[in-house]
Design a protein around this motif. Structure first.
Motif, PDB file in Angstrom:
ATOM      1  N   ALA A 277    -126.386   1.845  19.492  1.00 47.90           N
ATOM      2  CA  ALA A 277    -126.717   1.812  18.137  1.00 47.90           C
ATOM      3  C   ALA A 277    -128.041   1.031  18.116  1.00 47.90           C
ATOM      4  O   ALA A 277    -128.950   1.123  17.353  1.00 47.90           O
ATOM      5  CB  ALA A 277    -125.622   1.337  17.270  1.00 47.90           C
ATOM      6  N   ARG A 278    -128.039  -0.283  18.513  1.00 44.83           N
ATOM      7  CA  ARG A 278    -129.350  -1.179  18.702  1.00 44.83           C
ATOM      8  C   ARG A 278    -130.573  -0.414  19.050  1.00 44.83           C
ATOM      9  O   ARG A 278    -131.809  -0.619  18.642  1.00 44.83           O
ATOM     10  CB  ARG A 278    -128.789  -2.297  19.155  1.00 44.83           C
ATOM     11  CG  ARG A 278    -127.867  -3.432  18.481  1.00 44.83           C
ATOM     12  CD  ARG A 278    -127.954  -4.704  19.097  1.00 44.83           C
ATOM     13  NE  ARG A 278    -127.458  -4.741  20.468  1.00 44.83           N
ATOM     14  CZ  ARG A 278    -126.453  -4.887  21.173  1.00 44.83           C
ATOM     15  NH1 ARG A 278    -125.137  -4.820  19.904  1.00 44.83           N
ATOM     16  NH2 ARG A 278    -125.705  -4.801  22.184  1.00 44.83           N
ATOM     17  N   ILE A 279    -130.305   0.136  20.230  1.00 45.01           N
ATOM     18  CA  ILE A 279    -131.359   0.766  20.946  1.00 45.01           C
ATOM     19  C   ILE A 279    -131.927   1.933  20.121  1.00 45.01           C
ATOM     20  O   ILE A 279    -133.295   1.971  19.921  1.00 45.01           O
ATOM     21  CB  ILE A 279    -131.020   1.367  22.320  1.00 45.01           C
ATOM     22  CG1 ILE A 279    -130.831   0.248  23.215  1.00 45.01           C
ATOM     23  CG2 ILE A 279    -132.033   2.211  23.022  1.00 45.01           C
ATOM     24  CD1 ILE A 279    -129.913   0.535  24.592  1.00 45.01           C
ATOM     25  N   ARG A 280    -131.073   2.752  19.407  1.00 47.74           N
ATOM     26  CA  ARG A 280    -131.357   3.765  18.637  1.00 47.74           C
ATOM     27  C   ARG A 280    -132.273   3.284  17.444  1.00 47.74           C
ATOM     28  O   ARG A 280    -133.391   3.631  17.114  1.00 47.74           O
ATOM     29  CB  ARG A 280    -130.320   4.696  17.969  1.00 47.74           C
ATOM     30  CG  ARG A 280    -130.958   5.710  17.198  1.00 47.74           C
ATOM     31  CD  ARG A 280    -129.721   6.816  16.972  1.00 47.74           C
ATOM     32  NE  ARG A 280    -128.961   7.295  17.912  1.00 47.74           N
ATOM     33  CZ  ARG A 280    -129.469   8.411  18.667  1.00 47.74           C
ATOM     34  NH1 ARG A 280    -130.716   8.829  18.427  1.00 47.74           N
ATOM     35  NH2 ARG A 280    -128.689   8.904  19.602  1.00 47.74           N
ATOM     36  N   ALA A 281    -131.739   2.100  16.749  1.00 43.26           N
ATOM     37  CA  ALA A 281    -132.398   1.422  15.593  1.00 43.26           C
ATOM     38  C   ALA A 281    -133.841   0.774  16.104  1.00 43.26           C
ATOM     39  O   ALA A 281    -134.606   1.006  15.222  1.00 43.26           O
ATOM     40  CB  ALA A 281    -131.539   0.316  14.945  1.00 43.26           C
ATOM     41  N   ARG A 282    -133.748   0.497  17.274  1.00 45.49           N
ATOM     42  CA  ARG A 282    -135.210  -0.042  17.761  1.00 45.49           C
ATOM     43  C   ARG A 282    -135.853   0.994  17.986  1.00 45.49           C
ATOM     44  O   ARG A 282    -136.987   1.156  17.681  1.00 45.49           O
ATOM     45  CB  ARG A 282    -135.132  -0.857  19.276  1.00 45.49           C
ATOM     46  CG  ARG A 282    -136.267  -1.510  19.520  1.00 45.49           C
ATOM     47  CD  ARG A 282    -136.068  -2.250  20.837  1.00 45.49           C
ATOM     48  NE  ARG A 282    -136.345  -1.126  21.928  1.00 45.49           N
ATOM     49  CZ  ARG A 282    -135.275  -1.076  22.760  1.00 45.49           C
ATOM     50  NH1 ARG A 282    -134.310  -1.817  23.051  1.00 45.49           N
ATOM     51  NH2 ARG A 282    -135.400  -0.050  23.859  1.00 45.49           N
ATOM     52  N   HIS A 283    -135.587   2.188  18.433  1.00 46.48           N
ATOM     53  CA  HIS A 283    -136.585   3.284  18.593  1.00 46.48           C
ATOM     54  C   HIS A 283    -137.072   3.983  17.240  1.00 46.48           C
ATOM     55  O   HIS A 283    -138.161   4.161  17.287  1.00 46.48           O
ATOM     56  CB  HIS A 283    -135.890   4.497  19.196  1.00 46.48           C
ATOM     57  CG  HIS A 283    -135.684   4.333  20.875  1.00 46.48           C
ATOM     58  ND1 HIS A 283    -135.533   5.221  21.565  1.00 46.48           N
ATOM     59  CD2 HIS A 283    -135.766   3.046  21.434  1.00 46.48           C
ATOM     60  CE1 HIS A 283    -135.270   4.713  22.902  1.00 46.48           C
ATOM     61  NE2 HIS A 283    -135.312   3.585  22.815  1.00 46.48           N
TER      62      HIS A 283
END
Length: 92
Positions: A67-73
């Motif tokens: 979820a953090r990676i998706r938010a960063r993307h």
């Protein structure tokens, strides 16, 4: 067993299938969020079916991280969209 690795200089350090540049998030988006079956995704990406299921397993086992990676993307996409200059329109 599929190894999921992180390397700072590959995919920005996002988790990926070892020996490839195929990210866990990409596999998830193809199979779960998209319309591909696991078999189709394996064929499209040139990986084994076990690699697809290994990536999906990693995704679910590390849901907070993903979820953090998706938010960063998404944040990076928004930032790039804001910085994009639209070409001028032709004046008739």
């Amino acid at each position: 067993m599929t190894a999921i690795v992180r390397t700072d200089d590959v995919l920005g350090g996002d988790p990926r299938i070892e020996g490839t540049r195929i990210g866990v998030l990409h596999v998830f988006d193809l199979v779960i969020a998209g319309t591909s079956t696991p078999e189709d995704a394996a064929d499209q990406l040139g990986i084994g079916l076990g690699d697809v299921y290994g990536a999906l397993s990693y995704y679910y086992d590390h849901a907070d991280e993903m979820a953090r990676i998706r938010a960063r993307h998404e944040s990076l996409e928004d930032e790039l969209a804001e910085r994009t200059v639209q070409p001028p329109t032709a004046v008739e």
